[in-house]
Design a protein around this motif. Structure first.
Motif, short mmCIF file in Angstrom:
data_model
loop_
_atom_site.label_atom_id
_atom_site.label_comp_id
_atom_site.label_asym_id
_atom_site.label_seq_id
_atom_site.Cartn_x
_atom_site.Cartn_y
_atom_site.Cartn_z
N TYR A 1 36.79 43.06 47.01
CA TYR A 1 37.10 44.43 46.58
C TYR A 1 37.85 45.08 47.73
O TYR A 1 37.38 45.15 48.86
CB TYR A 1 35.86 45.21 46.12
CG TYR A 1 34.69 45.26 47.05
CD1 TYR A 1 34.46 46.40 47.84
CD2 TYR A 1 33.78 44.22 47.11
CE1 TYR A 1 33.35 46.47 48.66
CE2 TYR A 1 32.66 44.29 47.92
CZ TYR A 1 32.45 45.41 48.71
OH TYR A 1 31.36 45.49 49.52
N ARG A 2 39.07 45.51 47.44
CA ARG A 2 40.04 45.87 48.47
C ARG A 2 40.67 47.23 48.20
O ARG A 2 40.72 47.71 47.07
CB ARG A 2 41.15 44.81 48.55
CG ARG A 2 40.68 43.46 49.04
CD ARG A 2 41.78 42.42 48.97
NE ARG A 2 41.34 41.15 49.54
CZ ARG A 2 41.54 40.79 50.80
NH1 ARG A 2 42.17 41.61 51.62
NH2 ARG A 2 41.11 39.64 51.25
N ASN A 3 41.25 47.81 49.27
CA ASN A 3 42.02 49.03 49.15
C ASN A 3 43.37 48.74 48.50
O ASN A 3 43.77 47.59 48.33
CB ASN A 3 42.26 49.66 50.53
CG ASN A 3 40.94 50.10 51.17
OD1 ASN A 3 40.09 50.66 50.49
ND2 ASN A 3 40.78 49.83 52.46
N SER B 1 31.59 51.70 46.22
CA SER B 1 33.00 51.34 46.34
C SER B 1 33.80 51.89 45.18
O SER B 1 33.32 51.95 44.04
CB SER B 1 33.16 49.82 46.39
OG SER B 1 34.53 49.45 46.32
N THR B 2 35.03 52.29 45.46
CA THR B 2 35.99 52.68 44.41
C THR B 2 37.23 51.80 44.50
O THR B 2 38.29 52.15 43.98
CB THR B 2 36.39 54.16 44.56
OG1 THR B 2 36.95 54.35 45.87
CG2 THR B 2 35.20 55.07 44.37
N ASN B 3 37.10 50.65 45.16
CA ASN B 3 38.25 49.79 45.38
C ASN B 3 38.45 48.83 44.21
O ASN B 3 37.53 48.53 43.46
CB ASN B 3 38.07 48.99 46.67
CG ASN B 3 37.97 49.89 47.87
OD1 ASN B 3 38.93 50.54 48.25
ND2 ASN B 3 36.78 49.97 48.45
N SER C 1 34.45 53.70 39.91
CA SER C 1 33.77 54.73 40.69
C SER C 1 32.29 54.42 40.84
O SER C 1 31.59 54.18 39.86
CB SER C 1 33.96 56.09 40.01
OG SER C 1 33.25 57.09 40.69
N GLY C 2 31.83 54.42 42.10
CA GLY C 2 30.41 54.35 42.37
C GLY C 2 29.73 53.03 42.06
O GLY C 2 28.53 52.99 41.76
#
Length: 585
Positions: A448-450, A506-508, A421-422
């Protein structure tokens, strides 16, 4: 007190601290400067305050045209000092030595030596075999009037007394006296902070030099001071179910052996009546179900030795034997392999040799993992390894330039981390372990991906054109905003410090050495992984890199003068002297 100051305080005859961006090898004592031959390649420093080091080989090195230590009598003491790391070794490699001769400080890939030559009386050699030849070293050769001593990483490791004949003989110099080369032998080597003394340094002085040369904050401390989280990627942070080692007499004896010797904590070949070595074998076995769960999450075998020996493993009672590769998994014990009703055998074989056979095995270890996931500073959020990946045995500081730092990916191995997170900044150290392919393909070092694997941000390279592609962020390499195609060349064997600043929070999930979305993972090592909630600037990236490598972040120039009042016409002379105790007291 800085490393450079302390070296100069010990009054070297010559001292060559290297300066980033300058090929000139200038003597800090004001003495003989080195002449540049070719174009040595700049590399990160090996010593605190070094600025940088240089990769040298037979065509790119430094030469000196004036004598750097006395050559006329073996009774004259002197000391040679250098920090070095091997890149590729072909025979003896001169760290500091005379042109075309095997003297001075040398490294041959297995041993470090300090040698003086004495004509018909023969050489005087102090030699040491380090356990990990992939590390960087601080080597000091001390020649006194009666012996040669070799110190490695601050410790006396070898000493030899000169014979009477050697004491009566002059040094042997085959070329014009006074020529001294650094990095002049076949192969390549990284050298930093060379010093030459006209006296014999004491053991206390050598130890202090090594301690100051490695005096940097622990990497975990540096990261946490910046509110970051880290993953050191070592065996110590994973779940090891089985860890067995052999490196003492008692441990080597716990096996079946034929025609081998065990002495001084070494496994050695046996000798025949004529003095030649004979073929011998050593076999140890382990029943797996009583030690580990039905399945393993990978394995690793490591060994260290010299000379001619072979190591094989078997998990089918010796029906078939597979060659062991140092630092790799045991054949048949990959992630997911079952261990029910299986035994692991490991065999060492010494072939027959000659009387001068120096084969020896110092260390052998085998690990089976319950879980290779590497825990970090965030509880319950490990880095998960996928496929072929070998964790380091322990933590190494970046300034050590140790090849075994972190995790090594090979044969398409990769790693993933769940969503964070963050996160705004990612940091890692990376080293290529093979030359880049010439075929056109994309190599994703970092993504960094979904959850559906659609791309959000990445750092990748087109291996056909050597062009780097950065999406969704800003890149800094070795403390500076990089020119992607040149500054981040990923030259094999060199470590690079990478700071990747995301364009948006990003949270990925994060993927290292991506190998499962249509791209090809490459053989690389990642020495550390860290995340930060804040956006790092160019100054932050530079400051962080400098802290790891012991490079001063700020230079303070004192410009204040001394004003003498009420005596405007008088000249005031101010002296400073470094008081020391001399031999006379």
């Amino acid at each position: 007190m800085s490393y450079n100051y302390h070296v100069l305080n010990d009054r070297p005859r010559h001292f060559y601290p290297l300066v980033s961006g300058a090929l000139a090898w200038n003597d800090a004592t004001g003495g003989a400067n080195g002449n540049v031959v070719g174009t040595p390649i700049e590399a990160p420093p090996l010593v605190v305050g070094g600025g940088n080091s240089y990769v040298m080989d037979g065509s790119n090195h430094y030469r000196f045209l004036t004598p750097l230590f006395y050559l006329d009598s073996p009774a004259r003491p002197f000391t040679l000092e250098a920090w070095f790391k091997a890149v590729s070794i072909t025979g003896p490699k001169g760290i500091i030595g005379h042109n075309g001769q095997d003297d001075g400080l040398q490294f041959d890939g297995e041993s470090i030596s300090f040698t003086t030559l004495h004509g018909p009386a023969g050489p005087a050699v102090a030699r040491y075999y380090p356990e990990n030849s992939d590390a960087s070293f601080h080597a000091v050769g001390v020649h006194s009037e009666s012996k040669n001593e070799l110190f490695v990483d601050g410790t006396l490791v070898a000493s030899i007394d000169l014979t009477e004949a050697q004491l009566l003989s002059n040094y042997t110099i085959s070329t014009a006296p006074g020529y001294l080369y650094v990095g002049h032998r076949p192969g390549s080597i990284i050298v930093d902070a060379v010093a030459v003394y006209s006296n014999a340094l004491t053991a206390r002085q050598v130890k202090l030099h090594f301690t100051l040369g490695r005096d940097v904050p622990d990497l975990r401390e540096l990261i946490q001071k910046r509110s970051g989280d880290y993953w050191t990627l070592t065996d110590n942070t994973s779940a090891v179910a089985f860890d067995f080692k052999f490196d003492t007499n008692e441990e080597w004896q716990d096996a079946q052996a034929a025609s081998v010797r065990i002495a001084d904590n070494l496994l050695l070949p046996a000798f025949a009546a004529d003095g030649s070595t004979v073929s011998g074998t050593w076999i140890a076995g382990f029943i797996l179900p009583s030690i580990i769960e039905p399945k393993v999450d990978g394995s690793k075998i490591e060994f260290d030795g010299d000379g001619n020996f072979q190591i094989h493993t078997s998990i089918n009672d010796g029906t078939t034997w597979s060659p062991a590769v140092n630092g790799r998994e045991v054949t048949g014990l990959s992630a997911g392999a079952t261990t029910t009703n299986k035994a692991l055998l490991v065999r060492v074989t010494f072939p027959a040799g000659t009387a001068d056979n120096v084969s020896r095995l110092r260390h052998l270890s085998i690990k089976l993992y319950r879980n290779r996931s590497s825990a970090g500073s965030i509880t319950g959020l490990p880095v998960s390894l996928i496929g072929k990946a070998a964790l380091a045995t322990s933590i190494h500081q970046p300034i050590e330039n140790d090849d075994s730092m972190g995790v090594e990916f090979y044969d398409g191995g990769s790693a993933t981390m769940p969503s964070l997170s963050g996160i705004r900044t990612l940091e890692f150290w990376v080293k290529a372990n093979a030359a880049q392919p010439t075929t056109a393909e994309w190599w994703h070092i970092l993504d960094y991906r979904n959850a559906d694997s659609t791309g959000v941000g990445y750092l990748a390279r087109d291996t056909a054109t050597s062009n780097w592609s950065v999406n969704g962020g800003t890149l800094y390499v070795n403390g500076k905003a990089t020119i992607l195609s040149s500054d981040f060349a990923l030259t094999p064997t060199r470590w690079y410090h990478v700071v990747f600043v995301m364009s948006a929070p990003s949270t990925n999930r994060i993927i290292i050495n991506n190998n499962f979305v249509g791209d090809t993972g490459r053989p690389i090592s990642v020495g550390l992984f860290a995340t930060y909630p804040q956006v790092m600037t160019a100054a932050d990236a530079s400051s962080l890199y400098n802290a790891y490598m012991g490079i001063p972040n700020q230079v303070i120039v004192e410009t204040t003068g001394l004003v003498v009042r009420d005596a405007p016409t008088q000249t005031v002379k101010i002296y400073s002297y470094d008081w020391s105790t001399l031999a006379s007291g």
